[in-house]
Enzyme design. Structure first.
Site, PDB file in Angstrom:
ATOM      1  N   LYS A   1       0.851  -1.191   0.038  1.00 37.29           N
ATOM      2  CA  LYS A   1       0.028   0.113  -0.047  1.00 37.29           C
ATOM      3  C   LYS A   1       0.690   1.224  -0.042  1.00 37.29           C
ATOM      4  O   LYS A   1       2.224   1.047   0.318  1.00 37.29           O
ATOM      5  CB  LYS A   1      -0.810  -0.073   1.101  1.00 37.29           C
ATOM      6  CG  LYS A   1      -0.085   0.012   2.604  1.00 37.29           C
ATOM      7  CD  LYS A   1      -1.250  -0.026   3.820  1.00 37.29           C
ATOM      8  CE  LYS A   1      -0.586   0.249   4.906  1.00 37.29           C
ATOM      9  NZ  LYS A   1       0.193   1.369   5.091  1.00 37.29           N
TER      10      LYS A   1
ATOM     11  N   MET B   1      -1.495   5.732  13.328  1.00 40.92           N
ATOM     12  CA  MET B   1      -1.442   5.946  11.735  1.00 40.92           C
ATOM     13  C   MET B   1      -2.197   4.935  10.977  1.00 40.92           C
ATOM     14  O   MET B   1      -3.426   4.699  10.828  1.00 40.92           O
ATOM     15  CB  MET B   1       0.020   6.152  10.990  1.00 40.92           C
ATOM     16  CG  MET B   1       0.683   7.304  11.809  1.00 40.92           C
ATOM     17  SD  MET B   1      -0.144   9.086  11.117  1.00 40.92           S
ATOM     18  CE  MET B   1       1.040  10.353  12.074  1.00 40.92           C
ATOM     19  N   CYS B   2      -1.192   3.878  10.398  1.00 36.84           N
ATOM     20  CA  CYS B   2      -1.980   2.878   9.735  1.00 36.84           C
ATOM     21  C   CYS B   2      -2.765   1.930  10.506  1.00 36.84           C
ATOM     22  O   CYS B   2      -3.563   1.239   9.934  1.00 36.84           O
ATOM     23  CB  CYS B   2      -0.574   2.162   8.889  1.00 36.84           C
ATOM     24  SG  CYS B   2       0.245   3.140   7.668  1.00 36.84           S
ATOM     25  N   VAL B   3      -2.295   1.618  11.846  1.00 35.37           N
ATOM     26  CA  VAL B   3      -2.972   0.606  12.570  1.00 35.37           C
ATOM     27  C   VAL B   3      -4.636   1.249  12.780  1.00 35.37           C
ATOM     28  O   VAL B   3      -5.570   0.494  12.561  1.00 35.37           O
ATOM     29  CB  VAL B   3      -2.472   0.291  13.883  1.00 35.37           C
ATOM     30  CG1 VAL B   3      -3.179  -0.588  14.838  1.00 35.37           C
ATOM     31  CG2 VAL B   3      -1.032  -0.510  13.689  1.00 35.37           C
TER      32      VAL B   3
ATOM     33  N   THR C   1      -6.589   1.692   9.627  1.00 39.90           N
ATOM     34  CA  THR C   1      -7.141   0.334   8.992  1.00 39.90           C
ATOM     35  C   THR C   1      -8.352  -0.388   9.907  1.00 39.90           C
ATOM     36  O   THR C   1      -9.230  -0.651   9.461  1.00 39.90           O
ATOM     37  CB  THR C   1      -6.029  -0.763   8.876  1.00 39.90           C
ATOM     38  OG1 THR C   1      -4.950  -0.429   7.951  1.00 39.90           O
ATOM     39  CG2 THR C   1      -6.583  -2.152   8.504  1.00 39.90           C
TER      40      THR C   1
END
Length: 202
Positions: free
Chosen positions: A95, A128-130, A133
């Site tokens: 990603k 952020m990404c955790v 998502t």
């Protein structure tokens, strides 16, 4: 949340997000929290392998050529303990943005095809990404569990004159956002390890 208040599905998918060597570059990122994150992620990966549940590895490919997470940079690679355990991953996603649902291959399409309705989301960075998502997964109707101690992040400021939060403060904010906002249930690695064997061996 009481850690006993969930059932771990036989096919609950473990998403290990962005556990890449570039995040070990302390001068680039600054101070971090939770030095136990990697050991906890490894323990979850081992439990998922032992119980035959699906593992999904997600990797960030930065579009900024100067980033330690850019393709071709040594930091783009998964940390060794992830790569060593990643051979049985059911899916690997690349990603360029925060959400693992905007990557290749398509995560939601794969989860639907596999009949997976429950996700355990771990990795880097917590806020952020955790978090992104997990929020999107909750919006899409998945049952989401986030073991906060299997994540970590870094101190962050809004600029030279802006407010700043420590990594630990950001992790606390993520926990409040996810559980308080109804996106996910925040739990611990130990609670998941205790729950993991039961469905697969019943």
């Amino acid at each position: 949340m009481n850690d006993t208040e969930f059932h771990l599905a036989d096919n609950a998918a473990l998403l290990v997000i962005d556990v890449q060597k570039g995040f070990d570059d302390a001068p680039f990122w600054g101070p971090r929290n939770n030095p136990a994150a990697e050991a906890n992620i490894a323990a979850l990966m081992d439990a998922w392998e032992a119980t035959g549940r699906p593992l999904v590895l997600v990797r960030h490919t930065s579009v900024n050529p100067g980033s330690v997470l850019a393709a071709g940079h040594p930091g783009h690679a998964f940390k060794d303990f992830v790569e060593e355990r990643g051979g049985r991953a059911a899916l690997r996603i690349d990603k360029t943005v925060n959400s693992s649902f905007y990557g290749t291959p398509d995560l939601a399409e794969w989860l639907t095809a596999q009949g997976v309705g429950q996700l355990v989301v771990a990795g880097i960075q917590t806020n952020m990404c955790v978090e992104t998502t997990a929020r999107m997964a909750g919006n899409l109707g998945y049952d989401v569990l986030v073991p906060l101690d299997a994540t970590h992040t870094f101190d962050l400021s809004a600029g030279p004159q802006g407010p700043a939060l420590t990594a630990e403060q950001l992790a606390t904010a993520t926990a409040v956002n996810l559980q308080g906002g109804g996106f996910a249930r925040v739990t611990t690695t130990q609670a998941l390890l205790a729950a993991a064997p039961a469905p697969a061996t019943a």
